[in-house]
Write a protein that holds these residues in place. Structure first.
Motif, PDB file in Angstrom:
ATOM      1  N   MET A   1       1.068  -1.147  -0.014  1.00 48.67           N
ATOM      2  CA  MET A   1      -0.034  -0.104   0.076  1.00 48.67           C
ATOM      3  C   MET A   1       0.800   1.341  -0.073  1.00 48.67           C
ATOM      4  SD  MET A   1      -3.367  -0.570   2.478  1.00 48.67           S
ATOM      5  CE  MET A   1      -2.612  -1.023   3.839  1.00 48.67           C
ATOM      6  N   LEU A   2       1.921   1.237   0.818  1.00 48.16           N
ATOM      7  CA  LEU A   2       2.842   2.255   0.744  1.00 48.16           C
ATOM      8  C   LEU A   2       3.417   2.526  -0.564  1.00 48.16           C
ATOM      9  CD1 LEU A   2       4.286   1.605   4.356  1.00 48.16           C
ATOM     10  CD2 LEU A   2       3.419   3.770   3.663  1.00 48.16           C
ATOM     11  N   GLU A   3       3.836   1.497  -1.080  1.00 52.46           N
ATOM     12  CA  GLU A   3       4.632   1.639  -2.485  1.00 52.46           C
ATOM     13  C   GLU A   3       3.753   2.060  -3.636  1.00 52.46           C
ATOM     14  OE1 GLU A   3       7.575   1.268  -3.153  1.00 52.46           O
ATOM     15  OE2 GLU A   3       8.765   0.178  -1.536  1.00 52.46           O
ATOM     16  N   VAL A   4       2.286   1.640  -3.534  1.00 50.07           N
ATOM     17  CA  VAL A   4       1.298   2.201  -4.493  1.00 50.07           C
ATOM     18  C   VAL A   4       1.032   3.437  -4.196  1.00 50.07           C
ATOM     19  CG1 VAL A   4      -1.073   1.776  -5.320  1.00 50.07           C
ATOM     20  CG2 VAL A   4       0.616  -0.298  -4.997  1.00 50.07           C
ATOM     21  N   MET A   5       0.784   4.109  -3.036  1.00 51.53           N
ATOM     22  CA  MET A   5       0.538   5.424  -2.637  1.00 51.53           C
ATOM     23  C   MET A   5       1.332   6.215  -3.250  1.00 51.53           C
ATOM     24  SD  MET A   5      -1.240   6.867   0.604  1.00 51.53           S
ATOM     25  CE  MET A   5      -2.902   6.832  -0.123  1.00 51.53           C
ATOM     26  N   TYR A   6       2.559   6.029  -2.785  1.00 54.98           N
ATOM     27  CA  TYR A   6       3.993   6.930  -3.051  1.00 54.98           C
ATOM     28  C   TYR A   6       4.227   6.699  -4.456  1.00 54.98           C
ATOM     29  CZ  TYR A   6       8.496   8.859  -3.118  1.00 54.98           C
ATOM     30  OH  TYR A   6       9.647   9.600  -3.562  1.00 54.98           O
ATOM     31  N   GLY A   7       4.341   5.497  -4.903  1.00 55.40           N
ATOM     32  CA  GLY A   7       4.532   5.437  -6.556  1.00 55.40           C
ATOM     33  C   GLY A   7       3.615   6.147  -7.524  1.00 55.40           C
ATOM     34  N   ALA A   8       2.318   6.051  -7.010  1.00 55.95           N
ATOM     35  CA  ALA A   8       1.299   6.836  -8.057  1.00 55.95           C
ATOM     36  C   ALA A   8       0.642   8.137  -7.620  1.00 55.95           C
ATOM     37  CB  ALA A   8       0.150   5.617  -8.233  1.00 55.95           C
ATOM     38  N   GLY A   9       1.014   8.331  -6.310  1.00 57.22           N
ATOM     39  CA  GLY A   9       0.511   9.886  -5.804  1.00 57.22           C
ATOM     40  C   GLY A   9      -1.062   9.717  -5.592  1.00 57.22           C
TER      41      GLY A   9
ATOM     42  N   HIS B   1       1.654  13.972  -1.128  1.00 56.33           N
ATOM     43  CA  HIS B   1       2.276  15.507  -1.095  1.00 56.33           C
ATOM     44  C   HIS B   1       3.618  15.246  -1.475  1.00 56.33           C
ATOM     45  CE1 HIS B   1       2.759  19.716  -0.554  1.00 56.33           C
ATOM     46  NE2 HIS B   1       3.730  19.350   0.518  1.00 56.33           N
ATOM     47  N   SER B   2       4.425  14.078  -0.902  1.00 53.55           N
ATOM     48  CA  SER B   2       5.751  14.123  -1.126  1.00 53.55           C
ATOM     49  C   SER B   2       5.967  13.363  -2.355  1.00 53.55           C
ATOM     50  CB  SER B   2       6.365  12.794  -0.243  1.00 53.55           C
ATOM     51  OG  SER B   2       5.922  13.246   1.269  1.00 53.55           O
ATOM     52  N   PHE B   3       5.083  12.515  -2.960  1.00 48.80           N
ATOM     53  CA  PHE B   3       5.053  12.161  -4.356  1.00 48.80           C
ATOM     54  C   PHE B   3       5.106  13.631  -5.344  1.00 48.80           C
ATOM     55  CE2 PHE B   3       2.283  11.710  -8.161  1.00 48.80           C
ATOM     56  CZ  PHE B   3       2.896  10.998  -8.877  1.00 48.80           C
ATOM     57  N   ALA B   4       4.055  14.334  -5.054  1.00 45.42           N
ATOM     58  CA  ALA B   4       3.973  15.376  -6.052  1.00 45.42           C
ATOM     59  C   ALA B   4       5.394  16.402  -5.646  1.00 45.42           C
ATOM     60  CB  ALA B   4       2.966  16.215  -5.768  1.00 45.42           C
ATOM     61  N   THR B   5       5.857  16.613  -4.781  1.00 50.50           N
ATOM     62  CA  THR B   5       6.962  17.402  -4.599  1.00 50.50           C
ATOM     63  C   THR B   5       8.182  17.012  -5.211  1.00 50.50           C
ATOM     64  OG1 THR B   5       6.309  18.278  -2.570  1.00 50.50           O
ATOM     65  CG2 THR B   5       8.384  18.695  -2.856  1.00 50.50           C
ATOM     66  N   HIS B   6       8.330  15.462  -5.040  1.00 54.74           N
ATOM     67  CA  HIS B   6       9.412  15.129  -5.416  1.00 54.74           C
ATOM     68  C   HIS B   6       9.513  14.809  -7.033  1.00 54.74           C
ATOM     69  CE1 HIS B   6      10.028  12.790  -1.483  1.00 54.74           C
ATOM     70  NE2 HIS B   6      10.263  13.981  -1.388  1.00 54.74           N
TER      71      HIS B   6
ATOM     72  N   LEU C   1       4.973  20.830 -14.565  1.00 58.83           N
ATOM     73  CA  LEU C   1       4.030  21.096 -13.742  1.00 58.83           C
ATOM     74  C   LEU C   1       2.547  20.334 -14.237  1.00 58.83           C
ATOM     75  CD1 LEU C   1       3.123  22.530 -10.877  1.00 58.83           C
ATOM     76  CD2 LEU C   1       2.496  24.575 -12.374  1.00 58.83           C
ATOM     77  N   ARG C   2       2.518  20.327 -15.432  1.00 61.30           N
ATOM     78  CA  ARG C   2       1.323  19.807 -16.231  1.00 61.30           C
ATOM     79  C   ARG C   2       1.270  18.242 -15.980  1.00 61.30           C
ATOM     80  NH1 ARG C   2      -2.974  22.342 -17.798  1.00 61.30           N
ATOM     81  NH2 ARG C   2      -2.021  23.776 -18.808  1.00 61.30           N
ATOM     82  N   ALA C   3       2.426  17.789 -16.174  1.00 60.67           N
ATOM     83  CA  ALA C   3       2.351  16.188 -16.069  1.00 60.67           C
ATOM     84  C   ALA C   3       1.933  15.933 -14.503  1.00 60.67           C
ATOM     85  CB  ALA C   3       3.785  15.683 -16.303  1.00 60.67           C
ATOM     86  N   VAL C   4       2.618  16.546 -13.537  1.00 61.99           N
ATOM     87  CA  VAL C   4       2.278  16.225 -12.134  1.00 61.99           C
ATOM     88  C   VAL C   4       0.791  16.546 -11.866  1.00 61.99           C
ATOM     89  CG1 VAL C   4       2.710  16.962  -9.872  1.00 61.99           C
ATOM     90  CG2 VAL C   4       4.597  16.728 -11.493  1.00 61.99           C
ATOM     91  N   GLN C   5       0.150  17.523 -12.753  1.00 65.72           N
ATOM     92  CA  GLN C   5      -1.334  17.843 -12.683  1.00 65.72           C
ATOM     93  C   GLN C   5      -1.933  16.380 -13.040  1.00 65.72           C
ATOM     94  OE1 GLN C   5      -2.751  20.566 -15.310  1.00 65.72           O
ATOM     95  NE2 GLN C   5      -4.799  20.593 -14.449  1.00 65.72           N
TER      96      GLN C   5
END
Length: 301
Positions: free
Chosen positions: A140-148, A246-251, A259-263
């Motif tokens: 779950m941690l890997e999926v959440m951080y891996g996919a944001g 939030h960490s996923f987005a920032t990293h 910015l557009r890809a992260v959006q």
């Protein structure tokens, strides 16, 4: 006119809230507190009857409340209580219109969680145990951080949501909008480990992540487990699902500057949301613009 010209309608309104609306004691008490504060400010300004109230005087109440140190959230609550009371006055025929309509308060600043740095994330994810629930939590941690993902998106995943061959996950986001996002190699590896272990708990349905009782894992359970792993892994910051997103987005933004890809990855409808979410400042955006936009590049003189 006496001060009771202001207080009597308020008392009648509070009775209406308690008896007809059946609002809780706590809620009614909150209305009473806010309206008493408004009456005190109006009396200081020489207003003794609600019919004297106009938009200018309502704005003065907001301004004086702000000067007295009321925070934006409390200020919004005060104006909301006044607006509701005046709406009721209109419905009773005591006022021709609500003078608080259209009056706004300063927006409440958005307090975003601090992200975990990359070292903290790595420390958190160093869970290497054969216990099925530990494997589930690591996955779950890997999926959440891996996919944001959002927490609701994570617990809403079904077996058919993840395509391990392509390394993608199909997510149902806010407003029932579906999007596909990459999972990452490590998340895929841990999903392959978790899926056989999932069967040990006799799943009730197709939920990808289940509790020890076989039912879809709850958001509260995920929050609790993440926090516990943060402590066990020696992460100094409190670990919760939104902090991982939030960490996923920032990293991602720090590495790509896109910015557009992260959006798109986060599933944000508006780019401005992503900009705020990732605490970008204008200077960073200007630097990206100057480096990338054809119209920003100056020819050599």
């Amino acid at each position: 006119m006496s001060a009771d010209e202001l207080a009597a309608p308020v008392r009648a309104f509070l009775t209406y809230l308690r008896v007809e609306r059946r609002l809780s004691h706590y809620t009614t008490e909150s209305y009473e507190r806010q309206l008493n504060a408004v009456m005190a400010l109006l009396e200081q300004s020489g207003v003794s009857d609600w019919r004297q109230l106009d938009a200018t005087r309502v704005r003065a109440v907001v301004t004086r409340s702000k000067r007295a140190g009321l925070e934006p959230a409390s200020l919004a609550q005060r104006l909301s209580a006044l607006r509701s009371f005046l709406d009721w006055q209109v419905s009773q025929g005591a006022l021709p219109a609500n003078p608080a309509k259209g009056i706004t308060t300063p927006k409440n600043p958005r307090h975003l969680p601090k992200n975990l740095d990359v070292d903290e994330v790595n420390r958190l994810l160093e869970i290497d145990m054969n216990d099925p629930l530990a494997v589930r939590d690591r996955t779950m941690l890997e999926v959440m951080y891996g996919a944001g993902l959002r927490l609701s998106e994570l617990v809403g995943l079904d077996l058919g949501s993840a395509d391990l061959d392509t390394g993608e996950v199909r997510v149902l986001g806010k407003g029932s909008k579906e999007r596909k996002v990459p999972l990452g190699r490590t998340a895929v590896e841990w999903l392959r480990r978790w899926l056989p272990m999932r069967e040990l708990y006799e799943p009730e349905d197709a939920a990808l992540f289940i509790s020890s009782k076989g039912s879809r894992i709850s958001m509260r359970n995920v929050q609790k487990r993440f926090a516990e792993w943060g402590v066990r892994q020696g992460v100094t910051s409190h670990v919760h699902p939104h902090r991982l997103r939030h960490s996923f987005a920032t990293h991602m933004l720090e590495s790509s500057g896109d910015l557009r890809a992260v959006q798109e990855l986060l599933g944000h409808a508006n780019l401005s949301t992503t900009q705020i979410y990732t605490h970008l400042d204008f200077q960073h955006l200007a630097t990206v613009y100057d480096a990338a936009h054809p119209r920003a590049k100056r020819g050599k003189s």
